[in-house]
Each structure stands twice: as structure tokens, then as C-alpha cells.
Design a protein around this motif. Structure first.
Motif, short mmCIF file in Angstrom:
data_model
loop_
_atom_site.label_atom_id
_atom_site.label_comp_id
_atom_site.label_asym_id
_atom_site.label_seq_id
_atom_site.Cartn_x
_atom_site.Cartn_y
_atom_site.Cartn_z
N THR A 123 0.82 -1.21 0.00
CA THR A 123 0.00 0.00 0.00
C THR A 123 0.86 1.26 0.00
O THR A 123 0.51 2.25 -0.64
CB THR A 123 -0.93 0.00 1.22
N GLY A 181 1.84 1.90 -3.43
CA GLY A 181 0.75 2.14 -4.36
C GLY A 181 0.47 0.96 -5.26
O GLY A 181 -0.16 1.12 -6.32
N TRP A 224 -1.75 -1.42 -5.63
CA TRP A 224 -3.06 -1.75 -5.08
C TRP A 224 -3.51 -3.16 -5.46
O TRP A 224 -4.13 -3.84 -4.64
CB TRP A 224 -4.09 -0.72 -5.55
N THR A 262 -11.52 1.57 -4.24
CA THR A 262 -11.83 2.98 -4.52
C THR A 262 -10.65 3.68 -5.18
O THR A 262 -10.81 4.43 -6.16
CB THR A 262 -12.20 3.70 -3.22
N GLN A 263 -9.45 3.45 -4.65
CA GLN A 263 -8.28 4.08 -5.25
C GLN A 263 -8.05 3.58 -6.67
O GLN A 263 -7.70 4.35 -7.57
CB GLN A 263 -7.04 3.81 -4.38
N ILE A 293 -10.47 5.38 -8.91
CA ILE A 293 -10.06 6.76 -9.18
C ILE A 293 -8.98 6.79 -10.26
O ILE A 293 -9.01 7.63 -11.17
CB ILE A 293 -9.56 7.42 -7.89
N GLU A 294 -8.02 5.88 -10.19
CA GLU A 294 -6.93 5.87 -11.15
C GLU A 294 -7.39 5.44 -12.54
O GLU A 294 -6.82 5.87 -13.55
CB GLU A 294 -5.82 4.93 -10.65
N TRP A 320 -9.14 13.32 -0.93
CA TRP A 320 -9.08 12.03 -0.24
C TRP A 320 -7.89 11.22 -0.74
O TRP A 320 -7.57 11.21 -1.93
CB TRP A 320 -10.36 11.25 -0.48
N GLN A 321 -7.23 10.54 0.19
CA GLN A 321 -6.14 9.65 -0.15
C GLN A 321 -6.35 8.32 0.59
O GLN A 321 -6.86 8.31 1.72
CB GLN A 321 -4.79 10.24 0.27
N PRO A 322 -5.96 7.20 -0.01
CA PRO A 322 -6.18 5.91 0.66
C PRO A 322 -5.30 5.70 1.87
O PRO A 322 -5.68 4.99 2.80
CB PRO A 322 -5.88 4.89 -0.45
#
Length: 525
Positions: free
Chosen positions: A197, A200, A202, A232-233, A236-237, A407-409
Motif C-alpha cells: 500500500t 501504491g 493496489w 476505490t483508489q 479513481i486511477e 481524499w487519499q487511501p
């Protein structure tokens, strides 16, 4: 005691035997090698017994001479083993208690006496760690890898040493090896998940999370929460490049965690661009009822393509009516009303929140209302001045106090997953960048003439193009510094271009043509 009784019975039997022979006299004659030997039965019996004893003693001495060195050597080794094991035991206790000198002394004894003892390797590693000798500690853990029963312990020790030395790639490899060797190890899945994590990665983190869930390293609610954050992240990407996959990720994340605001917003945006208005409305309404957030309201307002500003205002009113009456609902209505030039509606929505130190966001909205409805630059300036002193607006705040515009994970400070919450920042909150706090403060005191938007804040909000050019915060008939406001031509109140030139976000008000956030991207599609 049993042996003593046995010896006593043997002596009694011998004595009884000799007495029985003595009571029965006789003679014994032996002819051997030309010799004639004649004696009594009693003396012959005694001589025979003595001969037997001598033969036994000679055989015992011969056996002792043959096996004695080996037995002596084994005895010495057993003694050394006993001393070494006692030293290992005392050394492990000392290392656990933090007694450095006792642990090192015991380690020295163990090295001499039991160098191949598995627990001696553990003592070597622990004493080296107490002595801050990372090289010796790593060597001890590496030797553990050669012993199958200690391989997992060696991998964990090497992982901890790598983390201590900030060798993240080596730590990741040790965690991967440990997890591959034994997926039931909870520390390896947890460590690898944290590293993935932070990097990054994911998708890899999702696989590791699945292993942890299968082996019950995490409770199901916690595993679902982590999965929703990762999905969710990913959504977003992939929102721009692979919208279908991003939608699948976002909807699954929202199903797992209905209070996760970014998941609902991403799903709503993608569904809107795909023309699935009813589905987008359903998701956003459900999200608004659980957690009210300005981005949910903004996405909901534009969920039906082609709506006029008045239509969007009606949609926002229906959304706000579906939940509790709060400040976020009032702000959502006010923003939509300003966009539709329904100044009275905007003012009535904010009126209950104007007393007792209103927030900076409310003050900036009131400045826009004054400039748009009454073309009163003086009142607008007053509200902007209040915004500089107003109560702070909610932002994304991590559990460690770090604040972020988006927001950030994970927390950029601690790397903790899912630590950001939408709330009013505490007094000890720290910005995500060195200039973030100054930027927020600068935006609160921006004058009607317009100020340059700071670079890092523009980057954080996804602004592009002329981010360093002056940005008019309020569309009002006021010129640059030094100009006479009374001689500036008034801006028509019904000028749709002027009204639509402004958008209010939770942090600031900027020109809509400068905004390139995901919300505005789908508005242009």
C-alpha cells in the motif's frame, strides 16, 4: 534400597552355600600338566569362586580400557551441553529483560559450548541486537535459514533488520518469501500488505489481503473495509482510461462500505457519463443519507446531462430533503441557487448558519450572494474579511493530524490505510505539504480584486493552465487595486456567463474555466 537388599541376599546365599559345603566334607583331586592337586571340597569351592572373581575383574578392566576414552569424551560433551543449554536459557531471559552484559556473556559461553544449538542462534541474534551490531544479527538470522525448523524465524528477523535499515525492497522480499513458505503467518501478510500500500501497488495488496482473509488474519469487517479502500483508489486511477472497470471497482467498494464518499462519487460520475442517471441518483442519494459531503451534492446536481441551472437546483433540493437538515445540505442548496442566480433561495439556505462565527465557506458564499444580488462590493468585502477569521471548514484529516485537499487511501506520514476522514481539522493538524496551510489561509483572505492561486494548492485541486494568474474570487464590479470601484461598470445580475463563472468548493471559490477536477470533466462530456 532395592539394590542394597539384592546385595544382602547375595551375601546370605554365598554364606549359606559355604556353610552347606563345610558340613559335607570330601576331597577333590586335579591332575593337569603332570601335576596332582588334591584338596578338600570346601577349599576347592573357595578357589573356584576366587578364580571366577579374578576373571570377571580382568574382563571388566579390559572392557574399561577399550571403552573408557569414548565414555569419558561423551561425559565431557554432556557436561558442556548442560553448561551451554543453561547459558542459552539464562541468555535468552537476559536478552528479553534487556540485560545487555548478561546476554553477551551467556552468548560467549554458548558459542564455545553449543555452537550448533538452534536456540543458541536465537541468543546470538538477540544479543547482537542489544549490542546494536546489525551485521552479527543478520548473520545469525541467515544461519537460521539453513535449519528448517528456524527458517521462518530467520525470515522474520531478516525482515525486521531490513526495515530498521530502511531497506524496503529487501524487507519486501523477505516478507514475500515468508508468506510463500507459510501463508498462515499473520506477520508476513500484514507486513507485505503495508509495503504494497505504501508503494501504491493496489492490485498486489488486494491479493495479499485475500490471503489474510482466507487464513483469518483479519476479521471480516476489517478485511471488507480495507478492500473497499483499495478498490476505490483503483477506480479513481482508472476512471478516465478504463471507465467500465473503474465503475465495477467503485460499485463493489460502495457496496462494502456505503459511507465511503469517494467510491460513491466516482461511481456517480461514471454512471452519469454513461447515461445511467437513475442508477447514479440511487447511489448518490444513499451515500448522502449516510454521509453528507459537498462533492456528493455536486455530482448529484449534474447527474442528469443537459439540465439547466434551475433544474440542478431542484435536484439538489430533492437530495437535501432526503436527509437530515445540516450545514452541508444548506451549502449544497446555496451553491446550486447561486449557479441558477436564485439569490434569495441561496440567502435563505445559509441564513440559519450566519450567526456565531460562520465558517469560511459560508462567508465566501455570502460574499458571492452580495456581489451577485445587490452588486454591493462593500458587503462582499466584509464577508471575505469574515471568511479570513471564520471557523475552519471540513477537510480530509488523517488520524495522525495530516490534512489533505483530496481524499487519499493512505496517510503520507504514517502510511496507515484508511486514516483520512472528512471533518473539521483539529488545532494540531499538519498539512500534507509544507505550503498547504499557508495556501488555505491565503485563500481565506483573497480580496475582491483577485490574487494569485498558489502553485501547490492549484496542483492539489487539479487546476491547470493559468494557475498563477489572478483569479477573481467574487464576480463583482470592482477593478484592480487603485481603481475607483464607483467608476467600474456594473455587472448585470442576469449575466449567465458571470454566474456560471464561479464554483464553490469546500476550500475556495475559483473560476470554473480553470477547474479540471473529475467533477468538471464529466460536466463537459
Amino acid at each position: 534400597m532395592t539394590r542394597l537388599i539384592g546385595y544382602f541376599l547375595l551375601i546370605v546365599l554365598v554364606a549359606v552355600g559355604f556353610a552347606w559345603i563345610a558340613d559335607r566334607p570330601g576331597s577333590v583331586t586335579i591332575q593337569w600338566l603332570g601335576y596332582d592337586i588334591q584338596t578338600s571340597v570346601f577349599i576347592g569351592s573357595v578357589a573356584l569362586l576366587l578364580a571366577f572373581v579374578i576373571v570377571f575383574l580382568l574382563g571388566w578392566l579390559g572392557l574399561l580400557t577399550w571403552t573408557g576414552p569414548k565414555k569419558f569424551r561423551n561425559r565431557v560433551q554432556r557436561r558442556r551441553q548442560r553448561i551451554g543449554q543453561e547459558a542459552v536459557r539464562r541468555g535468552i531471559f537476559a536478552a528479553g529483560a534487556g540485560d545487555k552484559s548478561a546476554a553477551l556473556k551467556a552468548d560467549a559461553i554458548a558459542r564455545r559450548t553449543v555452537p550448533n544449538e538452534p536456540l543458541a542462534l536465537l541468543l546470538q541474534a538477540q544479543s547482537a541486537q542489544l549490542n546494536e551490531d546489525s551485521i552479527a544479527s543478520r548473520q545469525a538470522f541467515e544461519r537460521m535459514l539453513e535449519k528448517p525448523e528456524m527458517a521462518e524465524l530467520g525470515l522474520r528477523g531478516l525482515y525486521m533488520e531490513a526495515k530498521k535499515a530502511n531497506q524496503n525492497e529487501a524487507a519486501k522480499q523477505f516478507a514475500e518469501r515468508a508468506l510463500a513458505a507459510n501463508p498462515a503467518l499473520s506477520w508476513s501478510s500484514s507486513a507485505l500488505f503495508e509495503i504494497q500500500t505504501r508503494e501504491g501497488d493496489w492490485r498486489a495488496a488486494l491479493k495479499t489481503l485475500q490471503i489474510a482473509k482466507e487464513h483469518r488474519h483479519l476479521a471480516k469487517p476489517e478485511a471488507d473495509r480495507r478492500r473497499s479502500l483499495l478498490l476505490t483508489q483503483l477506480a479513481i486511477e482508472l476512471e478516465d482510461s478504463q471507465p467500465s472497470k473503474a465503475l465495477a471497482y467503485a460499485t463493489e467498494a460502495f457496496d462494502l462500505s456505503p459511507t465511503l464518499i469517494p467510491a460513491a462519487v466516482v461511481a456517480g460520475r461514471i454512471l452519469t457519463t454513461q447515461g445511467q442517471t437513475s442508477r447514479a441518483t440511487k447511489i448518490l442519494t444513499q451515500a448522502w443519507r449516510s454521509t453528507q459531503h459537498p462533492e456528493i451534492a455536486l455530482t448529484f446536481a449534474h447527474a442528469r446531462r443537459g439540465d439547466s441551472p434551475r433544474d440542478r437546483l431542484a435536484r439538489v433540493k430533492s437530495l437535501v430533503a432526503a436527509g437530515a437538515q445540516t450545514l452541508e445540505g444548506a451549502v449544497a442548496v446555496a451553491v446550486a441557487a447561486i449557479d441558477a442566480q436564485e439569490w434569495k433561495t441561496a440567502r435563505l439556505a445559509l441564513e440559519p448558519y450566519l450567526a456565531n462565527n460562520p465558517t469560511a465557506r459560508v462567508c465566501r458564499l455570502m460574499a458571492r450572494i452580495e456581489a451577485g444580488q445587490n452588486r454591493d462590493s462593500g458587503r462582499a468585502r466584509e464577508w471575505l474579511a469574515k471568511a479570513a477569521r471564520g471557523a475552519p471548514d471540513p477537510v480530509w484529516v488523517a488520524s495522525d493530524g495530516t490534512i489533505s485537499a483530496e481524499w487519499q487511501p493512505i496517510s503520507p506520514t504514517t502510511g496507515a490505510l484508511g486514516s483520512f476522514e472528512w471533518k473539521t481539522p483539529p488545532a494540531n493538524a499538519t498539512p500534507n505539504s509544507e505550503d498547504f496551510a499557508a495556501e488555505i489561509s491565503a485563500l481565506d483572505v483573497v480580496s475582491l480584486e483577485g490574487e494569485s492561486l498558489p502553485d501547490s494548492y492549484a496542483k492539489a485541486k487539479g487546476l491547470s493552465g493559468r494557475s498563477n494568474e489572478p483569479v477573481d474570487v467574487v464576480a463583482s464590479p470592482v477593478g484592480k487595486e487603485g481603481a475607483d470601484p464607483s467608476k467600474t461598470p456594473p455587472t448585470p445580475a442576469n449575466d449567465t456567463a458571470t454566474s456560471n463563472a464561479l464554483i464553490t468548493t469546500p476550500e475556495t471559490t475559483v473560476e470554473a474555466e480553470e477547474v479540471t477536477t473529475p467533477v468538471d470533466r464529466f460536466r463537459r462530456r
